[in-house]
Design an enzyme around this catalytic site. Structure first.
Site, mmCIF file in Angstrom:
data_model
loop_
_atom_site.group_PDB
_atom_site.id
_atom_site.type_symbol
_atom_site.label_atom_id
_atom_site.label_comp_id
_atom_site.label_asym_id
_atom_site.label_seq_id
_atom_site.Cartn_x
_atom_site.Cartn_y
_atom_site.Cartn_z
ATOM 1 N N PHE A 18 0.858 -1.188 0.000
ATOM 2 C CA PHE A 18 0.000 0.000 0.000
ATOM 3 C C PHE A 18 0.888 1.230 0.000
ATOM 4 O O PHE A 18 1.684 1.439 0.921
ATOM 5 C CB PHE A 18 -0.929 0.030 1.217
ATOM 6 C CG PHE A 18 -1.850 1.227 1.204
ATOM 7 C CD1 PHE A 18 -3.031 1.210 0.476
ATOM 8 C CD2 PHE A 18 -1.515 2.387 1.881
ATOM 9 C CE1 PHE A 18 -3.868 2.312 0.433
ATOM 10 C CE2 PHE A 18 -2.345 3.504 1.839
ATOM 11 C CZ PHE A 18 -3.527 3.470 1.120
ATOM 12 N N ASP A 26 9.209 2.722 1.972
ATOM 13 C CA ASP A 26 8.019 3.501 2.328
ATOM 14 C C ASP A 26 7.783 3.260 3.821
ATOM 15 O O ASP A 26 7.253 2.231 4.222
ATOM 16 C CB ASP A 26 6.826 3.024 1.487
ATOM 17 C CG ASP A 26 5.511 3.700 1.904
ATOM 18 O OD1 ASP A 26 5.481 4.357 2.961
ATOM 19 O OD2 ASP A 26 4.514 3.539 1.171
ATOM 20 N N LYS A 50 2.163 9.919 8.211
ATOM 21 C CA LYS A 50 1.478 9.557 9.450
ATOM 22 C C LYS A 50 2.154 10.122 10.697
ATOM 23 O O LYS A 50 2.013 11.300 10.984
ATOM 24 C CB LYS A 50 1.302 8.028 9.515
ATOM 25 C CG LYS A 50 0.450 7.513 8.346
ATOM 26 C CD LYS A 50 -0.149 6.149 8.569
ATOM 27 C CE LYS A 50 -1.236 5.852 7.553
ATOM 28 N NZ LYS A 50 -0.808 5.130 6.369
HETATM 29 C C1 LIG Z 1 -1.038 5.398 4.926
HETATM 30 C C2 LIG Z 1 0.046 4.978 4.004
HETATM 31 C C3 LIG Z 1 0.315 5.692 2.835
HETATM 32 C C4 LIG Z 1 -0.543 6.847 2.358
HETATM 33 O O1 LIG Z 1 -0.482 7.928 3.211
HETATM 34 P P1 LIG Z 1 -1.591 9.106 3.058
HETATM 35 O O2 LIG Z 1 -1.172 10.132 4.039
HETATM 36 O O3 LIG Z 1 -2.913 8.470 3.370
HETATM 37 O O4 LIG Z 1 -1.518 9.566 1.652
HETATM 38 C C5 LIG Z 1 1.391 5.297 2.061
HETATM 39 N N1 LIG Z 1 2.160 4.254 2.414
HETATM 40 C C6 LIG Z 1 1.927 3.547 3.541
HETATM 41 C C7 LIG Z 1 2.835 2.423 3.890
HETATM 42 C C8 LIG Z 1 0.855 3.872 4.365
HETATM 43 O O5 LIG Z 1 0.604 3.141 5.456
#
Ligand SMILES: *Cc1c(COP(=O)(O)O)cnc(C)c1O
Length: 397
Positions: free
Chosen positions: A134, A219, A248
């Site tokens: 994700f 990420d 986050k």
């Molecule tokens: C939540 C998340 C995203 C996206 O972040 P947003 O602030 O919602 O755009 C990308 N990568 C990972 C691993 C995430 O958990």
């Protein structure tokens, strides 16, 4: 649903929300308009790393908000320089670009890798990503994600994101070709169900990408900022990636994200990257307050300790209820159930009275736990007690 003189249907319908409105929060607790308390083990999806309304964030917002909110990204500002300095001091990266969301930081990482490929690898642009990954909800980051169904949802996809299987090095090797520029992954797949990349897989991936002259992008939007018990989750494997994204937790609840890279990879030229709100002092002042707390003596050791405590408590539930197991790192953990009652448990926990409990079920057969990094063992005990009751109540006949 009616709220005072307004109708909640004025909000676009994008998810099924319960019929309640949260009006205040403190630490691990949220309160709705009837003043019912909810123990929060979701924390805005691993966002409020210091809990609800921690004093350092409220103070940073009040102080910076009264001083300077946004001079524009065309000028330097103190909080952005300070936060970039804290991040580079505590990581293997040399430079930082600030954005607002995780998806936006990942878009920046994809652009940086593609630019680097154009300059250094004869126009190579493919970034190998993983099944069940994700990376966000923009078109490119949805294309980079490996969520089933997303390949056709808003077709056509952005091309250039072949998918390998996590913890399967051969599946990565099979995808490497002349167009490959990078490999991108989450050290623990969060939305995919809290599935950790094994340390030896991460080490082998670092070696493989180095051999082939490819970039390694982590990420850490969900796993970074102390969530794993280390400041950044890739540190557990002892590897040094080329690019990292944060989101986050870095804002502790406010919109802030970051793209970090090693000097040799920082190939953006003026005009390549930007954004109206990038590095605004209001959000960066919050980020700096978060970083100072996370890097204060003993903080991360305590997260690691609390994570072990939560893991052990979840394992007791596994034994008591004949569940499948528990997994995760630090305070990002999952309880794997023996059936698909995850959504029923989330609903039962929310509706429980007199106190409710906020849980998350990213897949029907599991629950994910993302409490504040400052959660107490007493709050963990209280959550486990309530979950124990709900597991009894929902047991199969
Ligand atoms: C939540 C998340 C995203 C996206 O972040 P947003 O602030 O919602 O755009 C990308 N990568 C990972 C691993 C995430 O958990």
């Amino acid at each position: 649903m009616q709220y005072g003189e307004f109708d909640a249907n004025s909000l676009m319908y994008i998810t099924n929300r319960p019929e309640l409105v949260f009006v205040r929060g403190s630490g691990s607790w949220l309160y709705d308009e009837q003043d019912k308390a909810y123990l929060d083990f979701v924390q805005g999806w691993a966002v409020n790393c210091l809990g609800h309304c921690p004093p350092e964030i409220s103070e940073a917002l009040a102080t910076q908000g009264a001083q300077l909110i946004n001079p524009s990204p065309a000028f330097y500002n103190g909080p952005a320089i300070e936060l970039a300095g804290l991040l580079t001091r505590h990581s293997v990266f040399d430079r930082v670009f600030f954005a607002n969301t995780g998806a936006e930081a990942n878009e920046g990482a994809i652009k940086l890798a593609r630019k680097w490929g154009r300059l250094n690898r004869d126009g190579a642009y493919e970034i190998i990503t993983f099944e069940h990954a994700f990376h966000g909800r923009t078109l490119a980051t949805m294309s980079a994600s490996g969520k089933p169904g997303w390949d056709t949802l808003f077709a056509p996809q952005v091309p250039g994101f072949p998918k390998a299987r996590l913890n399967d090095l051969d599946s990565v090797k099979a995808l490497i070709g002349p167009k490959t520029v990078a490999v991108m992954l989450e050290p623990v797949q969060g939305e995919g169900g809290v599935i950790p990349a094994e340390p030896d897989f991460l080490q082998a991936l670092r070696e493989l990408t180095r051999e082939h002259g490819l970039l390694l992008i982590v990420d850490e939007v969900q796993t970074g900022m102390g969530r794993s018990g280390r400041l950044f989750a890739h540190e557990h494997a002892g590897i040094e990636p080329d690019i990292m994204t944060l989101g986050k937790g870095i804002g502790g609840g406010v919109p802030l994200s970051a793209l970090l890279a090693r000097e040799a990879v920082c190939c953006f030229e003026p005009g390549d990257q930007g954004g109206t709100y990038n590095g605004n002092p209001l959000m960066c002042a919050v980020g700096a307050a978060v970083m100072r707390r996370l890097t204060s003596p003993g903080f991360l050791d305590k997260v690691d300790e609390t994570g072990r405590y939560l893991g052990a408590a979840l394992n007791e539930l596994v034994a008591r209820h004949g569940l499948v197991g528990e997994r995760g790192q630090g305070l990002l953990r999952a309880l794997i159930l023996d059936d698909d009652r995850g959504p029923a448990l989330v609903k039962g926990a929310l509706e429980h009275s007199p106190k409710g409990l906020l849980l998350n079920s990213p897949r029907p057969n599991l629950l994910r736990f993302m409490p504040s990094l400052t959660v107490s063992t007493a709050e963990i005990d209280e959550m486990i007690g309530l979950l124990d009751t709900l597991l009894h109540a929902t047991r199969k006949a």
